[in-house]
Design an enzyme around this catalytic site. Structure first.
Site, PDB file in Angstrom:
ATOM      1  N   ASP A  67       0.848  -1.203   0.000  1.00 35.92           N
ATOM      2  CA  ASP A  67       0.000   0.000   0.000  1.00 35.92           C
ATOM      3  C   ASP A  67       0.881   1.250   0.000  1.00 35.92           C
ATOM      4  O   ASP A  67       0.388   2.369  -0.088  1.00 35.92           O
ATOM      5  CB  ASP A  67      -1.000  -0.007   1.169  1.00 35.92           C
ATOM      6  N   SER A  68       2.206   1.039   0.017  1.00 35.35           N
ATOM      7  CA  SER A  68       3.136   2.150  -0.205  1.00 35.35           C
ATOM      8  C   SER A  68       2.940   2.728  -1.604  1.00 35.35           C
ATOM      9  O   SER A  68       3.483   3.788  -1.912  1.00 35.35           O
ATOM     10  CB  SER A  68       4.593   1.674  -0.025  1.00 35.35           C
ATOM     11  N   ASP A  97      -0.955  -6.102  -0.239  1.00 34.67           N
ATOM     12  CA  ASP A  97      -1.318  -5.534   1.069  1.00 34.67           C
ATOM     13  C   ASP A  97      -2.825  -5.371   1.223  1.00 34.67           C
ATOM     14  O   ASP A  97      -3.501  -4.871   0.310  1.00 34.67           O
ATOM     15  CB  ASP A  97      -0.700  -4.132   1.203  1.00 34.67           C
ATOM     16  N   LYS A 105      -0.906  -9.484   2.755  1.00 33.80           N
ATOM     17  CA  LYS A 105      -0.138  -9.065   3.936  1.00 33.80           C
ATOM     18  C   LYS A 105      -1.027  -8.196   4.816  1.00 33.80           C
ATOM     19  O   LYS A 105      -1.771  -7.350   4.318  1.00 33.80           O
ATOM     20  CB  LYS A 105       1.133  -8.312   3.539  1.00 33.80           C
ATOM     21  N   GLU A 152      -1.136  -5.769   8.393  1.00 28.69           N
ATOM     22  CA  GLU A 152      -0.382  -5.051   9.427  1.00 28.69           C
ATOM     23  C   GLU A 152      -0.999  -5.303  10.803  1.00 28.69           C
ATOM     24  O   GLU A 152      -2.223  -5.280  10.945  1.00 28.69           O
ATOM     25  CB  GLU A 152      -0.380  -3.548   9.146  1.00 28.69           C
ATOM     26  N   GLU A 196       9.443  -4.441  10.499  1.00 29.26           N
ATOM     27  CA  GLU A 196       9.906  -3.140  10.001  1.00 29.26           C
ATOM     28  C   GLU A 196      10.445  -2.273  11.135  1.00 29.26           C
ATOM     29  O   GLU A 196       9.757  -2.040  12.147  1.00 29.26           O
ATOM     30  CB  GLU A 196       8.738  -2.425   9.288  1.00 29.26           C
TER      31      GLU A 196
HETATM   32  O1  KIV Z   1       3.644  -1.162   1.672  1.00 29.24           O
HETATM   33  C1  KIV Z   1       4.816  -1.544   1.653  1.00 29.24           C
HETATM   34  O2  KIV Z   1       5.586  -1.284   0.729  1.00 29.24           O
HETATM   35  C2  KIV Z   1       5.293  -2.330   2.780  1.00 29.24           C
HETATM   36  C3  KIV Z   1       6.767  -2.544   2.881  1.00 29.24           C
HETATM   37  C4  KIV Z   1       7.435  -1.306   3.296  1.00 29.24           C
HETATM   38  C5  KIV Z   1       7.109  -3.699   3.748  1.00 29.24           C
HETATM   39  O3  KIV Z   1       4.537  -2.749   3.596  1.00 29.24           O
END
Ligand code: KIV
Length: 262
Positions: A44-45, A83, A113, A115, A182
């Site tokens: 989600d970056s 994510d 993934k 969080e 992280e």
């Molecule tokens: O969203 C992302 O890119 C991440 C990484 C920084 C692990 O969660």
């Protein structure tokens, strides 16, 4: 060419370090796959890296599905992990499973993934029971930026380190196949790498874990914002592109393009 799966990913623990990078688009995904990356994270970056958002809380489910589908279409070998965005895990178990299902069915992801741990553990279990592999993410969890008050390193105090350890064990017991860790101190990352049976993928942890993940745009110098201090730069794409664009502008202004170029 054997496809990487959540199972082969997990089996790499203690055998060979795992290399993981982010991608948000088809072209980058094809290059990463050709290069031999083990796993691609549609993070989600994408929100802060490509879409100009202030933080990742602005990223929607539809945006994650859109970018995951673009990446999946370009990957034949690497494991594609997507994510689950902000709030998708907090609106009930049914909603979380449905969101994870969209990333797999519409986006083509092989895994998702998540969080954090507390407040989402039941939904993590339900997603795994639905047949979707889940990767955990502890330490600095950017979706909690407003609650954390920023992007400072986590787990420096004993109580918080103990909470991260406990959460990691809970996630492992729930059945996650890997854990992104992280920005925690190196001793904590080393301890979790040594004690968990699942691969620990570090980012900004200052020590070798079972693998490493970074944001591709950060290592390529292809972003508009600041890059975390722990990132090793491999290319200065931004200045290469700027020079190419400037050359093009100069060629147009000088009338230097031929008929074929036009
Ligand atoms: O969203 C992302 O890119 C991440 C990484 C920084 C692990 O969660």
């Amino acid at each position: 060419m054997n496809r990487m799966t959540s199972v082969t990913f997990r089996d790499r623990k203690g055998a060979e370090p795992i290399a993981m990078l982010t991608a948000y688009d088809h072209v980058t995904a094809t290059i990463l796959d050709e290069a031999g990356i083990d796993a691609i994270l549609v993070g989600d970056s994408v929100g802060t890296t490509l879409l100009g958002y202030q933080d990742t809380t602005r990223v929607s489910m539809d945006e994650m599905v859109h970018h995951t589908a673009a990446v999946s279409r370009g990957v034949h070998r690497a494991l594609v992990v997507a994510d689950l965005p902000f709030l998708s895990m907090h609106l009930g178990t049914h909603h979380g499973v449905a969101c994870a299902g969209r990333l797999v069915r519409e986006g083509g992801a092989q895994a998702v993934k998540v969080e954090g741990c507390r407040g989402v553990l039941e939904t993590v279990r339900a997603i795994i029971e639905a047949g979707i592999p889940v990767m955990g993410h502890l330490g600095l969890t950017p979706q909690s930026v407003h609650a954390l008050g920023g992007y400072a390193r986590r787990g420096r105090e004993a109580a918080e380190a103990a909470a991260i350890r406990r959460d990691a064990q809970l996630l492992e017991a729930a059945g996650v196949f890997g854990l992104v860790l992280e920005c925690v101190p190196a001793p904590l990352a080393r301890d979790l790498t040594e004690t968990l049976d699942i691969p620990v993928i570090g980012i900004g942890c200052g020590t070798p874990c079972d693998g490493q993940v970074l944001v591709s745009n950060d290592i390529l110098g292809w972003n508009a914002g600041p890059v975390p201090g722990f990132v090793r730069g491999y290319l200065d794409t931004r200045s290469l592109w700027r020079k190419a664009f400037q050359q093009y502008i100069a060629d147009v202004q000088a009338g230097a393009l031929t008929e074929e170029d036009r």
